[in-house]
Design an enzyme around this catalytic site. Structure first.
Site, PDB file in Angstrom:
ATOM      1  N   ARG A  70      25.736  -0.209  -2.842  1.00  0.00           N
ATOM      2  CA  ARG A  70      25.233  -1.455  -2.287  1.00  0.00           C
ATOM      3  C   ARG A  70      25.835  -1.801  -0.918  1.00  0.00           C
ATOM      4  O   ARG A  70      25.162  -2.405  -0.080  1.00  0.00           O
ATOM      5  CB  ARG A  70      25.446  -2.615  -3.270  1.00  0.00           C
ATOM      6  N   CYS A 126      31.157  12.740   1.444  1.00  0.00           N
ATOM      7  CA  CYS A 126      31.058  13.291   2.792  1.00  0.00           C
ATOM      8  C   CYS A 126      30.068  12.473   3.607  1.00  0.00           C
ATOM      9  O   CYS A 126      29.018  12.957   4.034  1.00  0.00           O
ATOM     10  CB  CYS A 126      30.627  14.758   2.712  1.00  0.00           C
ATOM     11  N   PRO A 184      17.174 -14.191 -14.985  1.00  0.00           N
ATOM     12  CA  PRO A 184      18.492 -13.859 -14.431  1.00  0.00           C
ATOM     13  C   PRO A 184      18.931 -12.464 -14.864  1.00  0.00           C
ATOM     14  O   PRO A 184      18.828 -12.101 -16.036  1.00  0.00           O
ATOM     15  CB  PRO A 184      19.399 -14.939 -15.023  1.00  0.00           C
TER      16      PRO A 184
END
Length: 497
Positions: free
Chosen positions: A370, A401, A321
């Protein structure tokens, strides 16, 4: 992606419906999404007993705030659920010196995916025998570091890597050392129900030895033929952000079958089986992750049953994990800089325009790539105060930008948010800081741990001097002024109440 990164008015994509009905309480903190210590105190978000306004004033924004009790509590949950097995913290989620020490103190193992992650863990004092080195293209330098340090396992990923490791391992054995323990990473042909880019066990991808083509068995034979390598077991990883244990169970069935095939072909009974990670977390209230205890019970049951059928002893299990430990306990704080209402069209009510507010904050894809990379979904709240204003449809965007510089694609915020207010984005502990960049020369935010009212800086804020030091032209120039190098506290505090 489900939407064009520039928004629904581009590429002929119709505007999406509003993001469901607005919740009754726009400031609610779902306990499955937010850190375990998250509280509202007089309307203001507190984490680890500290006010977010105080934290932003002291450390500036953007700011990663890590709830130490949450991180270590989730590590303990996995250790308890998998008692008798090895829990490896997947350090790619988030690694720094203090995190390595926490993981070591709490008795977990650690996975490194590069020589530099390995070097950091060793420098922090992490016990080498509890470290495994992953990666699909380990260099000679990285493998030499692993061999010299005496780490617990090298996870083999290709035939070239076996050829690369054997001479290094042979030199260690010739010098009186023990063979290098390795795991074979098997690609078991199971595609996790997740985003294509983070589903790693189907055949057409870069990781591991294919079980279907016989490469995994061939790799095991080659390792067994080398006296300098010790085949300790097998490794499997089927993807990331997985909510259903069925994929893990199917992978366990296939990889235990490979253990049987290796026994039949070589006479070796492998003592270890690492079933990887990928356990999902709740980014949104509707997400439903599986509890560590449920995962552990199902994996133990399926492995025991498969081993009994093949007449194999049950191997020592391991899991990895990373996100499930680091993800939920960290929140990113941003300051709102501008708010721009954009008319999208009719809302359904005659003559009523549908408006989305573009809420721009002082970070963006440089500290959380993400959403742009995976179409990941996040939620956030107004953090420095409460509000009884009506809900407004918003999109939280960064200052880069790029039209795809989006942090939270669609959500409801109070209509009275203003520049200077603080927003808190939940569940940013995994991969956000790790994947941070200096795009547009923005600086990487600091990470501050909070617990029992005390805030401790784990990673300091990057400065422009740090970046200039890497520039062949600028490295020897005078350092930038403090105002440019790092915002003064009164500027970082902005106009928020």
């Amino acid at each position: 992606m489900r939407a064009h990164p520039a928004g629904p008015l581009h590429a002929g994509i119709a505007p999406p419906p509003a993001t469901g009905p607005a919740p009754a309480d726009l400031g609610a903190l779902d306990p499955q999404v937010w850190p375990r210590s998250a509280r509202r105190v007089d309307g203001e978000l507190h984490l680890g007993g500290r006010s977010v306004t105080e934290l932003a004033r002291e450390h500036g924004t953007p700011l990663f705030v890590l709830d130490e009790g949450d991180f270590r509590g989730r590590a303990a949950d996995f250790a308890g659920a998998f008692a008798g097995a090895d829990v490896h913290y997947a350090s790619k989620a988030f690694l720094c010196g203090q995190v390595a020490r926490w993981v070591a103190e709490d008795g977990l193992h650690l996975d490194a995916c590069s020589g530099n992650e390995l070097a950091l863990a060793l420098a922090a004092g992490f016990p080498a025998p509890r470290i495994a080195l992953h990666g699909n293209n380990k260099s000679l330098v990285e493998l030499q570091l692993a061999v010299d340090a005496g780490i617990g396992h090298v996870v083999l990923d290709s035939f070239d890597e076996i050829d690369r490791l054997v001479p290094l391992a042979s030199a260690r054995v010739s010098a009186g050392g023990r063979p290098v323990p390795v795991l074979i990473r098997a690609t078991v042909g199971i595609e996790a129900h997740t985003h294509e880019f983070i589903a790693t066990a189907h055949e057409d991808q870069k990781f591991g030895f294919s079980l279907a083509t016989g490469d995994a068995l061939a790799a095991a034979r080659r390792v067994c033929d080398s006296p300098a390598l010790e085949l300790a077991g097998l490794h499997s990883h089927i993807g990331s952000q997985i909510f259903d244990t069925a994929g893990f169970e199917a992978a366990a069935h296939r990889v235990v079958g490979l253990m049987g095939a290796i026994r039949d072909a070589t006479g070796r009974v492998l003592p270890e089986l690492n079933l990887g990670g990928g356990f999902g977390i709740a980014y949104l209230p509707e997400d439903d992750p599986v509890a560590p205890g449920d995962v552990a019970a199902k994996l133990r049951t399926i492995v025991a049953a498969e081993c009994a059928e093949l007449g194999l002893p049950v191997p020592r299990l391991a899991v990895e994990p990373g996100r499930a430990i680091a993800g939920p306990g960290t929140v990113t704080l941003y300051e709102i800089g501008t708010i721009k209402p954009v008319r999208l069209g009719a809302s359904g009510a005659p003559g009523t325009p549908l408006v989305r507010n573009y809420v721009s904050v002082d970070g963006g894809m440089s500290d959380n790539i993400r959403t742009a990379l995976y179409d990941a979904a996040y939620t956030c709240v107004l953090a420095n105060r409460d509000s009884d204003a009506p809900p407004a449809l918003c999109r939280v965007v960064g200052k880069h930008c790029e039209t795809g510089d989006i942090l939270v694609r669609d959500l409801w915020l109070p209509a009275d948010v203003v520049p200077g207010d603080l927003l808190a984005v939940a569940a940013t502990g995994a991969y956000c800081w790790s994947m941070a960049s200096n795009y547009n020369y923005l600086l990487k935010p600091p990470v501050v741990a909070v617990r029992d009212g005390v805030a401790t800086e784990l990673v300091r804020r990057q400065t422009l001097s740090d970046v200039f030091a890497l520039d062949a032209v600028l490295a020897h120039m005078p350092a930038p002024s403090p105002v440019i190098d790092q915002p003064a506290p009164e500027l970082a505090a902005g106009t928020r109440s």
